[in-house]
Design an enzyme around this catalytic site. Structure first.
Site, PDB file in Angstrom:
ATOM      1  N   CYS A   1      -0.164   4.074   2.565  1.00 38.05           N
ATOM      2  CA  CYS A   1       0.216   3.720   4.018  1.00 38.05           C
ATOM      3  C   CYS A   1       1.616   4.333   4.066  1.00 38.05           C
ATOM      4  O   CYS A   1       1.848   4.680   5.274  1.00 38.05           O
ATOM      5  CB  CYS A   1       0.300   2.049   4.017  1.00 38.05           C
ATOM      6  SG  CYS A   1      -1.383   1.355   3.960  1.00 38.05           S
TER       7      CYS A   1
ATOM      8  N   CYS B   1       0.723  -1.126   0.016  1.00 33.72           N
ATOM      9  CA  CYS B   1      -0.012  -0.252   0.045  1.00 33.72           C
ATOM     10  C   CYS B   1       1.066   1.340   0.012  1.00 33.72           C
ATOM     11  O   CYS B   1       1.555   1.445   1.266  1.00 33.72           O
ATOM     12  CB  CYS B   1      -0.874  -0.033   1.252  1.00 33.72           C
ATOM     13  SG  CYS B   1      -1.835   1.597   1.474  1.00 33.72           S
TER      14      CYS B   1
END
Length: 299
Positions: free
Chosen positions: A48, A45
């Site tokens: 993230c 991700c």
């Protein structure tokens, strides 16, 4: 080998990596004494990797008032699934053993800070820091986040003049001068001379002037065709300021002061002082124009 967390390794009691087995102790039990943010992330991700360092920074700044628990959903998907987490990054806040709030996506630092401040509540707020940040957010055009900050201050001190003035500025920024006036009317007389309150009153007065000067393009044409038409130049300065062109507005008034400082009972100088009050003493346009005005007046 497990993928590393998208940030610095967890360290100390305020930032921890959690697993399915440690979740109850590290999150649920810990949230009985202070709020816990659970950062659901995954190695693949990209957002993230932007969000987690912001969370870590703000948790460290909170000085132990809040904890960050980071959970890799690839390794431990059960908790995220139970909570209905559909995508990452996602942050779920726990307080008193219960889910208290949540958000998804890599929010900017200012919005995360507002989220944390709401979670901590009035007792966790640093009023001076929150006021300064909220005022900066108004200048940056982040009105909704600024309003939340001012509102939090008013939970602690319902008569705080800076926060009330800040809400009035937010109303002005949204074009609601009536609401701004209503908020100012709530400010106790003892705070009437507070600089933030005076600044909003100046902004309201300037807005009223702007409503009466006419179209800026026509004023500009008048000034270009008649450079010594001081009234047209004065009105142009009002219109420029209303359009957010502070430096240009100040320059028009400085031209009048240079050409005829006593025109209309020193109207240009007086309007500059209104500008300075509305913009605030630290504004770049205020500092620059004040220096130029002093040079003209004392030359």
């Amino acid at each position: 080998m497990p993928e590393p967390s998208p940030s610095l390794p967890a360290s100390g009691p305020d930032i921890v990596d959690v697993t399915l087995q440690s979740f109850r102790a590290e999150v649920m039990q810990e949230s009985l004494s202070r709020p816990v943010l659970v950062d659901f992330w995954a190695p693949w991700c990209g957002p993230c990797k932007q969000l987690t360092p912001r969370l870590e920074k703000l948790v460290k700044q909170a000085g132990g008032k809040i904890r960050l628990a980071k959970m890799n959903i690839d390794e431990h998907p059960q908790i995220a699934q139970k909570m209905g987490v559909q995508s990452v990054p996602a942050v779920v806040a726990f307080a008193q053993g219960q889910m208290a709030d949540a958000f998804t996506g890599a929010l900017p630092e200012s919005e995360i800070k507002a989220f944390i401040q709401r979670l901590l509540g009035p007792e966790g707020a640093d009023i001076d820091a929150l006021l300064a940040e909220s005022q900066a957010l108004v200048e940056a055009g982040q009105i909704a986040v600024a309003e939340a900050g001012f509102a939090q201050i008013l939970q602690i001190d319902p008569e705080h003049p800076g926060a009330l003035a800040g809400l009035a500025r937010c109303a002005l920024a949204q074009g609601d001068s009536e609401q701004a006036q209503a908020i100012l009317a709530q400010i106790p007389e003892k705070h009437a001379n507070n600089p933030a309150v005076a600044a909003v009153r100046a902004l309201l007065a300037l807005e009223e002037k702007a409503n009466s000067v006419g179209d800026m393009a026509l004023l500009l044409a008048r000034v270009e065709s008649a450079p010594h038409d001081h009234q047209a130049r004065y009105d142009l300065a009002v219109a420029l300021n209303a359009a957010g062109k502070r430096e240009a507005a100040a320059q028009e008034l400085l031209v009048i002061v240079k050409q005829d400082r006593k025109w209309n009972d020193e109207a240009a100088r007086k309007l500059l002082l209104e500008f300075f009050e509305g913009w605030g003493p630290t504004d770049a346009a205020t500092r620059a124009a004040r220096r130029q005005l002093s040079a003209l007046l004392f030359s």
